[in-house]
Design a protein around this motif. Sequence first.
Motif, short mmCIF file in Angstrom:
data_model
loop_
_atom_site.label_atom_id
_atom_site.label_comp_id
_atom_site.label_asym_id
_atom_site.label_seq_id
_atom_site.Cartn_x
_atom_site.Cartn_y
_atom_site.Cartn_z
N GLU A 1 0.83 -1.21 0.00
CA GLU A 1 0.00 0.00 0.00
C GLU A 1 0.86 1.26 0.00
O GLU A 1 0.43 2.31 -0.49
CB GLU A 1 -0.92 0.00 1.23
CG GLU A 1 -2.05 -1.00 1.16
CD GLU A 1 -3.07 -0.66 0.09
OE1 GLU A 1 -3.19 0.54 -0.24
OE2 GLU A 1 -3.73 -1.58 -0.42
N ARG B 1 1.98 1.39 -3.99
CA ARG B 1 1.06 1.11 -5.08
C ARG B 1 0.58 2.40 -5.74
O ARG B 1 0.58 3.47 -5.14
CB ARG B 1 -0.15 0.33 -4.56
CG ARG B 1 -1.14 1.14 -3.76
CD ARG B 1 -2.24 0.24 -3.21
NE ARG B 1 -3.06 -0.33 -4.25
CZ ARG B 1 -4.34 -0.01 -4.46
NH1 ARG B 1 -4.92 0.89 -3.67
NH2 ARG B 1 -5.03 -0.58 -5.40
N THR B 2 0.19 2.26 -6.99
CA THR B 2 -0.41 3.35 -7.75
C THR B 2 -1.91 3.11 -7.86
O THR B 2 -2.41 2.03 -7.56
CB THR B 2 0.22 3.44 -9.15
OG1 THR B 2 -0.03 2.23 -9.87
CG2 THR B 2 1.72 3.69 -9.03
N LYS B 3 -2.62 4.13 -8.30
CA LYS B 3 -4.08 4.01 -8.43
C LYS B 3 -4.48 2.97 -9.46
O LYS B 3 -5.56 2.39 -9.37
CB LYS B 3 -4.68 5.36 -8.80
CG LYS B 3 -4.51 6.42 -7.72
CD LYS B 3 -5.17 7.73 -8.12
CE LYS B 3 -5.03 8.78 -7.04
NZ LYS B 3 -5.66 10.08 -7.42
N GLU B 4 -3.63 2.75 -10.44
CA GLU B 4 -3.98 1.79 -11.49
C GLU B 4 -3.79 0.34 -11.05
O GLU B 4 -4.36 -0.58 -11.65
CB GLU B 4 -3.12 2.04 -12.75
CG GLU B 4 -3.41 3.35 -13.45
CD GLU B 4 -2.81 4.54 -12.72
OE1 GLU B 4 -1.93 4.31 -11.86
OE2 GLU B 4 -3.22 5.68 -13.00
N GLN B 5 -3.02 0.12 -10.00
CA GLN B 5 -2.73 -1.24 -9.55
C GLN B 5 -3.95 -1.86 -8.85
O GLN B 5 -4.68 -1.17 -8.13
CB GLN B 5 -1.54 -1.26 -8.59
CG GLN B 5 -0.19 -1.16 -9.29
CD GLN B 5 0.93 -1.24 -8.29
OE1 GLN B 5 1.07 -0.40 -7.41
NE2 GLN B 5 1.76 -2.28 -8.44
N ASP C 1 -5.66 -4.74 -6.15
CA ASP C 1 -5.31 -5.18 -4.80
C ASP C 1 -4.74 -6.59 -4.82
O ASP C 1 -5.24 -7.52 -4.17
CB ASP C 1 -6.55 -5.12 -3.89
CG ASP C 1 -6.96 -3.69 -3.60
OD1 ASP C 1 -6.12 -2.80 -3.80
OD2 ASP C 1 -8.12 -3.48 -3.20
N THR D 1 -3.42 3.88 6.36
CA THR D 1 -4.63 3.97 5.56
C THR D 1 -5.62 2.88 5.94
O THR D 1 -5.25 1.77 6.32
CB THR D 1 -4.28 3.85 4.07
OG1 THR D 1 -3.71 2.55 3.84
CG2 THR D 1 -3.27 4.91 3.67
N HIS E 1 -7.63 1.41 3.93
CA HIS E 1 -7.68 0.38 2.90
C HIS E 1 -6.72 -0.76 3.19
O HIS E 1 -6.94 -1.91 2.77
CB HIS E 1 -7.38 1.00 1.53
CG HIS E 1 -7.54 0.04 0.39
ND1 HIS E 1 -8.78 -0.40 -0.05
CD2 HIS E 1 -6.62 -0.56 -0.42
CE1 HIS E 1 -8.62 -1.23 -1.06
NE2 HIS E 1 -7.31 -1.34 -1.32
N HIS F 1 -6.98 -8.49 0.93
CA HIS F 1 -6.21 -8.37 -0.29
C HIS F 1 -5.96 -9.77 -0.85
O HIS F 1 -5.97 -10.77 -0.11
CB HIS F 1 -4.86 -7.68 -0.05
CG HIS F 1 -4.96 -6.21 0.19
ND1 HIS F 1 -5.60 -5.67 1.28
CD2 HIS F 1 -4.49 -5.16 -0.55
CE1 HIS F 1 -5.52 -4.34 1.23
NE2 HIS F 1 -4.85 -4.01 0.13
#
Length: 751
Positions: free
Chosen positions: A259, A262-266, A268, A292, A294, A299
């Motif tokens: 986390e 990671r990027t937004k495109e990746q 879980d 976070t 999340h 996962h």
Amino acid sequence: MAPPSALDPWLVGRHFGIVIDAGSSGSRLQIYSWKNPRSITIVKGSALSLSLPVVGKGTQHGEDWVHKVEPGISSFASNPEGVEGHLKPLLNHARKHIPPSLERETPIFLLATAGMRLLPPIKQAKILEESCRFLTHHSDFKIDSPTAAGPCGSSVRIITGEEEGIFGWIAVNYLMDGFTGASQNRTTYGFLDMGGASTQIAFEPDPRNQGDAKNLVDVRLRLLGGAEINHKVFVTTWLGYGTNQARERYVGKAISEFEGTRTKEQLDIVPDPCLPKNLLLEETPVNTLSPTAHASQSHQLLGTGSFEQCMKNTASLLNKNAPCPDTHCLMNGIYVPPIDFSVSHFIGVSEYWYSSEHIFGLGGAYDFVQYERAALDFCSKDWAEILKEHDKSQKNNQLGGDGEVEKDGQIVEAGKWGPNVARSRLQMQCFKAAWVANVLHEGIGIPRIVDPGGNVTSESEKVEKEAEKKGLGRPTFQSLDTVGDIAISWTLGKMVLEASKEIPLPSKSDRPLVDPIDDVPENSPIKPIRPFLSLDGLEDRIAPHLPTVLTRTSLGFSPVIFLALVSCCCMLLLLAYPLRRHFRASCLRSVRRVTKRDEGYSLEEGTYFHNGKYPGGSRAPSPTSTTRPWLYPLRRIASFTRAAASSQRSNQRHTDLSARPSPTRSYSLPNGFDTTASSTQYTTRNSISRSPSPAPGFIDDATTQNHMPHNLSSRSRNTSQMNLSIMAPRPSAISRNGSLQSPKKGHLQDE
């Protein structure tokens, strides 16, 4: 199945013992037996006299001496009443194999381990209380009375990780003949045990270094000949370092790191080198370092199958960089004395055996090179390929159970794994293999043995030869599950100790044997678990977060317990301060009551006393001869109560009558004097008072009261006697108009 008959020759002189190992994944009942030491003829100096009692299976045939149920007893933390249904099949199994005539002399122990140690003290206490209640009300087995250890004494309790290690150390050396008379000068084997929640180490330091070692436990056993053997053993435990707990910490760490980068495109999906290649698992982190929200959600972990990378990623979980308050620490800042591996040789059980043998087939003498090669090959395989090999091996009856799996009430034996059980073992094999290797080498420090020819070792026998070349003698480490047909377990060590306790003492001066935990010095950091004293549990939770200088080891006392006691005292003072005036008033009232009671009257003979003394210095009247002396204080209390009630009624009537006009009567006395008195004085029986006998003459109320003591002027303390000497002769009748008629010359006439 009926229990064995008392006529069975195998039962003659045989004693039994039952241990319920209440672990984190399940509760396993094991029945042991041994010959009564008092029924064995011992020849002094013989080999038999230099050995311990032979403790073996509690059944003559088959594997019915073991029975396991799932889940672990700690799973009933929110429902303690469910413990009864959990223990019922275990107890029924024991009663099927113990003759009813031997139940009362057969001890039963329910000893909980790491799963219960992780619970809060209050929940621990409730589970133990329900377990104790069930065992005592539904069986006749021998159970201890309530003590500080718990409601069933030492029979139902939580054992520390140190106790688990000590009992395991006894079991290993008992099976390896480490306690026989001929081997007393040899170094004993060290013991390593790893479960799902914790791992333990127990070993006897080299006698040359025992003087520098700290926190040694005195282990005492008694040979059949009566001689006592003594060993100084170091033992410690790492809670949270079992395979299941380590996996939870690893998942939390992996998700947190993922986390953080990671990027937004990746998606879980977290890459996991500790899973076989292309194995996809969904896991929820229990502990996560990411702030976070999340990161605390489920996962998916995708296996990449790299054993080398798994070794690196799990090495940080050993916490080798933790502060060490002592001169020598291993994992997590816990002190362990230096180990001379040229002298100390270790045997590992439980997960050390399962991870080596059940998939790799490498149980026994340990060779890291061979172990590493097998792990690299297994982790790099595709998960689909592993499943195909599993199905093939299952058909060929090649896979084996791990000794913890139960099916239809029976422990799954080798070659009888079910598909679901085998799959769970195969999924975690790569991680567990890496964790075990890291604990052995990076944690404990066992040297990796690499033969001069390189990575060509293929048989465990060569390990022994290589160990001999390096001066290590026996293999430095080997994993075992059984010796002969007896499984290596800490429960066996507990029963060896119990059987040893039954050996008669050679003399009255010898000390009886006790559990090692009950024989540690007061300053030892090893303390028994007492869930009913929750301060110990509080300390276990707070101590890891304190600075090193504020630990028990540095200060010499528990700072947590000290602060808790100081806080309790401050709270009591704060509660008592607002009530100080009420306390003072209550004390003053108590003092006044005592003073007034001392200035009362004697109720036995009508005499009075003042300031605690009787007139003329006389003593208090003694009770009559018919009264029992021990009842005299009770009679005095009862008399005071009746007198107080009578005086209250008299005062009430006197008050009511004095509120109305009181008619007067004239009395004619024999000597010709008249007196005028309130008729109330003579018509109210309870208001007649005693007075000294006056000389004949005219006496009115005022004169009479002036001659009386002050306390007698208001009311009488004894209404049973009347002094009417002032009235002579006694009137015999009262006329209708209020006059008193007398048959003699003296008369009383109304005025």
